[in-house]
Design a protein around this motif. Structure first.
Motif, PDB file in Angstrom:
ATOM      1  N   VAL A 226       0.837  -1.204   0.000  1.00 47.36           N
ATOM      2  CA  VAL A 226       0.000   0.000   0.000  1.00 47.36           C
ATOM      3  C   VAL A 226       0.872   1.254   0.000  1.00 47.36           C
ATOM      4  O   VAL A 226       0.588   2.229  -0.705  1.00 47.36           O
ATOM      5  CB  VAL A 226      -0.956  -0.002   1.212  1.00 47.36           C
TER       6      VAL A 226
ATOM      7  N   ARG B 111       0.805   4.144  -2.785  1.00 47.10           N
ATOM      8  CA  ARG B 111       0.520   5.520  -2.368  1.00 47.10           C
ATOM      9  C   ARG B 111       1.630   6.464  -2.829  1.00 47.10           C
ATOM     10  O   ARG B 111       1.367   7.573  -3.294  1.00 47.10           O
ATOM     11  CB  ARG B 111       0.357   5.585  -0.857  1.00 47.10           C
TER      12      ARG B 111
ATOM     13  N   ASP C 244       1.269   9.704  -5.168  1.00 47.66           N
ATOM     14  CA  ASP C 244       1.717  11.024  -4.726  1.00 47.66           C
ATOM     15  C   ASP C 244       2.611  11.686  -5.772  1.00 47.66           C
ATOM     16  O   ASP C 244       2.558  12.907  -5.969  1.00 47.66           O
ATOM     17  CB  ASP C 244       2.472  10.914  -3.397  1.00 47.66           C
TER      18      ASP C 244
ATOM     19  N   ARG D 211      -7.366  -2.207   0.043  1.00 48.63           N
ATOM     20  CA  ARG D 211      -6.602  -1.032   0.485  1.00 48.63           C
ATOM     21  C   ARG D 211      -5.842  -0.385  -0.671  1.00 48.63           C
ATOM     22  O   ARG D 211      -5.731   0.832  -0.745  1.00 48.63           O
ATOM     23  CB  ARG D 211      -5.642  -1.416   1.612  1.00 48.63           C
TER      24      ARG D 211
ATOM     25  N   VAL E 288      -6.460   3.511  -2.221  1.00 47.70           N
ATOM     26  CA  VAL E 288      -5.443   4.520  -2.531  1.00 47.70           C
ATOM     27  C   VAL E 288      -5.638   5.033  -3.952  1.00 47.70           C
ATOM     28  O   VAL E 288      -5.583   6.235  -4.217  1.00 47.70           O
ATOM     29  CB  VAL E 288      -4.021   3.941  -2.363  1.00 47.70           C
TER      30      VAL E 288
ATOM     31  N   ASP F  11      -8.622   7.255  -4.118  1.00 46.66           N
ATOM     32  CA  ASP F  11      -8.331   8.562  -3.512  1.00 46.66           C
ATOM     33  C   ASP F  11      -7.637   9.473  -4.521  1.00 46.66           C
ATOM     34  O   ASP F  11      -7.959  10.662  -4.626  1.00 46.66           O
ATOM     35  CB  ASP F  11      -7.439   8.395  -2.278  1.00 46.66           C
ATOM     36  N   ASN F  12      -6.687   8.913  -5.276  1.00 45.31           N
ATOM     37  CA  ASN F  12      -5.989   9.710  -6.296  1.00 45.31           C
ATOM     38  C   ASN F  12      -6.961  10.192  -7.361  1.00 45.31           C
ATOM     39  O   ASN F  12      -6.880  11.342  -7.819  1.00 45.31           O
ATOM     40  CB  ASN F  12      -4.872   8.891  -6.940  1.00 45.31           C
TER      41      ASN F  12
END
Length: 199
Positions: free
Chosen positions: A65, A69, A73, A122, A126, A129-130
């Motif tokens: 994860v 992530r 980012d 999970r 992520v 979320d992006n």
């Protein structure tokens, strides 16, 4: 004759070690699906024990994860609107950053998409979320501050198209600049369709 001694192992600060391990994972992610990545291989490349790796990431899943992530980012760092400018200029900044990043790092990006498609809840969270952050950035840059659910869905659909075209179209098909023009034009049609007109 003296035999040169082996170089001393460098002791890294916790945040430096975490960054090193995530960096190794990002590189390995381009060669295999994330769930086939060997924790032993990651630890060996970092010059640490498997047990020490689990000091920084309690489980293999936590490590995976963290790698996904970090990849997300990096994308979000590039796909940003300039602070100043018209709505069109701010949208173009996001699109250019997104397309340029994906095309320069195609293998890494495809690996992240493939990891999200693997079904791990999970990892998928992520990835989602992006997508939400990118959707919000595009809507905000376009001046749409109270989007209807269908408007948000349309922008997410546009984002999926942008992603597919950035991954699939090489320079022999379309240049980055021309692809950005095409995607900005398509997005303008989407946002205009859902923007209330003054009477």
């Amino acid at each position: 004759m003296t035999v040169p001694s082996a170089p001393a192992r460098v002791r890294l600060k916790p945040e430096e070690r975490r960054a090193q391990l995530i960096g190794i994972g990002l590189r390995l992610l381009t060669t295999r699906p994330i769930h086939e990545m060997s924790i032993d291989e990651v630890a060996a490349e970092a010059g640490i024990s498997r047990g020490l790796l689990f000091h920084y990431f309690p489980t293999k899943r936590d490590y995976y994860v963290a790698v996904v992530r970090a990849a997300g980012d990096r994308l979000l760092l590039h796909a940003r609107a300039p602070e100043e400018g018209t709505a069109g200029e701010r949208v173009r900044g996001i699109v250019d950053g997104f397309v340029s990043f994906v095309r320069r790092r195609r293998d890494n990006y495809v690996a992240v998409v493939r990891a999200a498609a693997g079904g791990d809840e999970r990892v998928l969270e992520v990835f989602e979320d992006n997508r939400r952050v990118l959707t919000d950035r595009v809507l905000d840059a376009a001046g749409v501050h109270a989007p209807a659910p269908l408007h948000r869905l349309a922008v997410r659909g546009w984002l999926a198209m942008a992603e597919e075209m950035a991954i699939g179209a090489g320079d022999e098909v379309v240049t980055t600049a021309d692809l950005v023009d095409l995607l900005v034009s398509a997005l303008e049609q989407v946002t205009e369709r859902f923007t209330p007109r003054s009477t």
